[in-house]
Design a protein around this motif. Structure first.
Motif, mmCIF file in Angstrom:
data_model
loop_
_atom_site.group_PDB
_atom_site.id
_atom_site.type_symbol
_atom_site.label_atom_id
_atom_site.label_comp_id
_atom_site.label_asym_id
_atom_site.label_seq_id
_atom_site.Cartn_x
_atom_site.Cartn_y
_atom_site.Cartn_z
ATOM 1 N N LEU A 294 0.824 -1.208 0.000
ATOM 2 C CA LEU A 294 0.000 0.000 0.000
ATOM 3 C C LEU A 294 0.857 1.258 0.000
ATOM 4 O O LEU A 294 1.925 1.302 0.613
ATOM 5 C CB LEU A 294 -0.913 0.023 1.227
ATOM 6 N N ASN A 295 0.371 2.280 -0.664
ATOM 7 C CA ASN A 295 0.981 3.616 -0.619
ATOM 8 C C ASN A 295 -0.011 4.531 0.082
ATOM 9 O O ASN A 295 -0.913 5.086 -0.537
ATOM 10 C CB ASN A 295 1.292 4.115 -2.020
ATOM 11 N N VAL A 296 0.136 4.646 1.397
ATOM 12 C CA VAL A 296 -0.805 5.403 2.218
ATOM 13 C C VAL A 296 -0.173 6.728 2.608
ATOM 14 O O VAL A 296 0.964 6.768 3.094
ATOM 15 C CB VAL A 296 -1.191 4.611 3.483
ATOM 16 N N THR A 297 -0.901 7.813 2.378
ATOM 17 C CA THR A 297 -0.421 9.133 2.770
ATOM 18 C C THR A 297 -1.385 9.762 3.760
ATOM 19 O O THR A 297 -2.589 9.493 3.746
ATOM 20 C CB THR A 297 -0.271 10.056 1.555
ATOM 21 N N GLY B 24 0.234 14.664 3.826
ATOM 22 C CA GLY B 24 1.430 14.820 3.024
ATOM 23 C C GLY B 24 2.569 13.890 3.376
ATOM 24 O O GLY B 24 3.620 13.932 2.735
ATOM 25 N N VAL B 25 2.382 13.048 4.377
ATOM 26 C CA VAL B 25 3.417 12.103 4.799
ATOM 27 C C VAL B 25 3.105 10.733 4.215
ATOM 28 O O VAL B 25 1.984 10.226 4.375
ATOM 29 C CB VAL B 25 3.493 12.010 6.341
ATOM 30 N N THR B 26 4.071 10.132 3.534
ATOM 31 C CA THR B 26 3.922 8.756 3.068
ATOM 32 C C THR B 26 4.278 7.837 4.236
ATOM 33 O O THR B 26 5.407 7.843 4.729
ATOM 34 C CB THR B 26 4.827 8.471 1.864
ATOM 35 N N ILE B 27 3.319 7.052 4.677
ATOM 36 C CA ILE B 27 3.471 6.264 5.900
ATOM 37 C C ILE B 27 4.265 4.994 5.626
ATOM 38 O O ILE B 27 3.906 4.201 4.748
ATOM 39 C CB ILE B 27 2.077 5.925 6.478
ATOM 40 N N LEU C 187 5.316 2.267 10.644
ATOM 41 C CA LEU C 187 4.718 3.357 11.413
ATOM 42 C C LEU C 187 3.285 3.033 11.802
ATOM 43 O O LEU C 187 2.902 3.200 12.955
ATOM 44 C CB LEU C 187 4.752 4.660 10.622
ATOM 45 N N ALA C 188 2.485 2.561 10.838
ATOM 46 C CA ALA C 188 1.067 2.344 11.142
ATOM 47 C C ALA C 188 0.415 1.275 10.279
ATOM 48 O O ALA C 188 -0.803 1.128 10.321
ATOM 49 C CB ALA C 188 0.300 3.663 10.967
ATOM 50 N N VAL D 20 11.647 3.462 11.297
ATOM 51 C CA VAL D 20 10.794 4.145 12.269
ATOM 52 C C VAL D 20 11.376 3.896 13.654
ATOM 53 O O VAL D 20 11.750 2.758 13.978
ATOM 54 C CB VAL D 20 9.340 3.622 12.195
ATOM 55 N N TYR D 21 11.471 4.952 14.471
ATOM 56 C CA TYR D 21 12.008 4.782 15.817
ATOM 57 C C TYR D 21 10.848 4.457 16.750
ATOM 58 O O TYR D 21 9.949 5.271 16.962
ATOM 59 C CB TYR D 21 12.739 6.040 16.280
ATOM 60 N N ALA D 22 10.883 3.228 17.293
ATOM 61 C CA ALA D 22 9.723 2.670 17.993
ATOM 62 C C ALA D 22 10.024 2.467 19.472
ATOM 63 O O ALA D 22 11.088 1.964 19.842
ATOM 64 C CB ALA D 22 9.318 1.346 17.358
#
Length: 313
Positions: free
Chosen positions: A72-75, A78-81, A85-86, A202-204
């Motif tokens: 998936l390309n989820v934005t 304006g942020v491409t996730i 991250l989610a 991603v810093y988790a």
């Protein structure tokens, strides 16, 4: 997550173990809550790995399999996730009397919900929640929490068949080093109070609650893989900024103090709901979003954590 098991004479078949985060099954009272090492080792985990098409991350006696929606390309704003991250779907198996318990959180598009749910139910698994975590995401994504107890290979087969009804990638991507985190991670560690990890760029953080969460007399542990830690993710967005999301696992009296603390820190609350059906203490999961200076947001998160019974090392 919550799997409802009736008390019957064959306690060997229906006794159950813990459940978690990201969901927790509802278990009936059982006589032998603790599992011997010999019992855990008797499970042929290689067959489970082969069925799910990937190797797990192992923590204690929990095997957690990731199913990120890398397709998936989820934005959002304006942020491409990034998937971590989610969009990181997962299922976790924990040895239990009579086999294993499974719980998980599957990331789905709207059109995938009913086909996946139907396959899960046909395979003997239970649905404990379906909901959003994010707002304004394009395309919109939904999160289905599942649980079950029994033969781990049968449950793995049911999960594989259900995911095949979606476009979730069923072939694991080759392992590769995660991209560097363009943030002052030492500063973030100091503010949050625990050390984070680079999870796919991603810093988790996983911040445990001080008090244990139990299911049918058994402690849900380890808390991170089982989904009952405070999960906080920072994705760098440039110039010291980060998009943050995740979820807080909260008791009822903590929900509104945490909401107020997050809003005061410039962090949007995007969802408040349950992931499980029968856990003690009762937990509510609060999701959030912001894209701003990373240190500023970390301080806002720390202010919210201070409203909870969460540890700070």
């Amino acid at each position: 997550m919550h799997v409802k098991l009736a008390l019957i004479a064959t306690a060997v078949a229906l006794s159950a173990a813990t459940a978690a985060i990201a969901g927790s099954p509802e278990w009936s009272i059982f006589a032998e809550p603790f599992i011997t090492n010999a019992h855990a080792q008797a499970i042929d985990w290689q067959k489970v790995d082969d069925t799910l098409g990937r190797k797990p991350a192992v923590s204690g006696d929990v095997r957690r399999y990731g199913f990120p929606r890398s397709d998936l390309n989820v934005t959002l704003d304006g942020v491409t996730i990034k998937p971590s991250l989610a969009l990181g779907g997962w299922v976790a198996f924990k040895p239990a009397h009579g086999g294993a318990m499974v719980m998980g959180d599957l990331v789905l598009l709207e059109t995938e919900i009913t086909p996946v749910m139907t396959k899960l139910v046909q395979g003997g698994l239970e649905i404990t929640a379906v909901h959003n975590h994010l707002l304004r995401a394009n395309p919109a994504t939904f999160y289905m929490h599942v649980g079950g107890h029994g033969d781990p290979l049968k449950m793995a087969t049911a999960l594989h068949d259900a995911l095949a009804a979606s476009k979730t990638p069923l072939t694991a991507a080759p392992a590769s080093p995660p991209p560097a985190i363009d943030l002052d991670t030492a500063q973030l560690d100091q503010i949050i109070g625990v050390k984070g990890q680079n999870n796919g760029g991603v810093y988790a953080f996983a911040v445990p609650r001080r008090d244990p969460v139990n299911e049918a007399g058994m402690e849900i542990a380890p808390v991170g893989p089982m989904g009952v830690a405070q999960g906080i993710n920072f994705q760098p967005t440039g110039s010291g900024k980060a998009a943050i999301t995740g979820d807080f696992a909260l008791t009822g009296d903590e929900v509104n103090p945490v909401i107020k603390a997050l809003l005061a820190g410039g962090i949007e609350v995007t969802a408040v709901h349950s992931h499980m059906l029968d856990e003690q203490p009762r937990l509510f999961f609060l999701h959030f979003w912001a894209n701003d200076d990373a240190a500023k947001l970390a301080k806002g998160i720390r202010g919210a954590l201070d409203k909870t019974a969460s540890g700070k090392s």
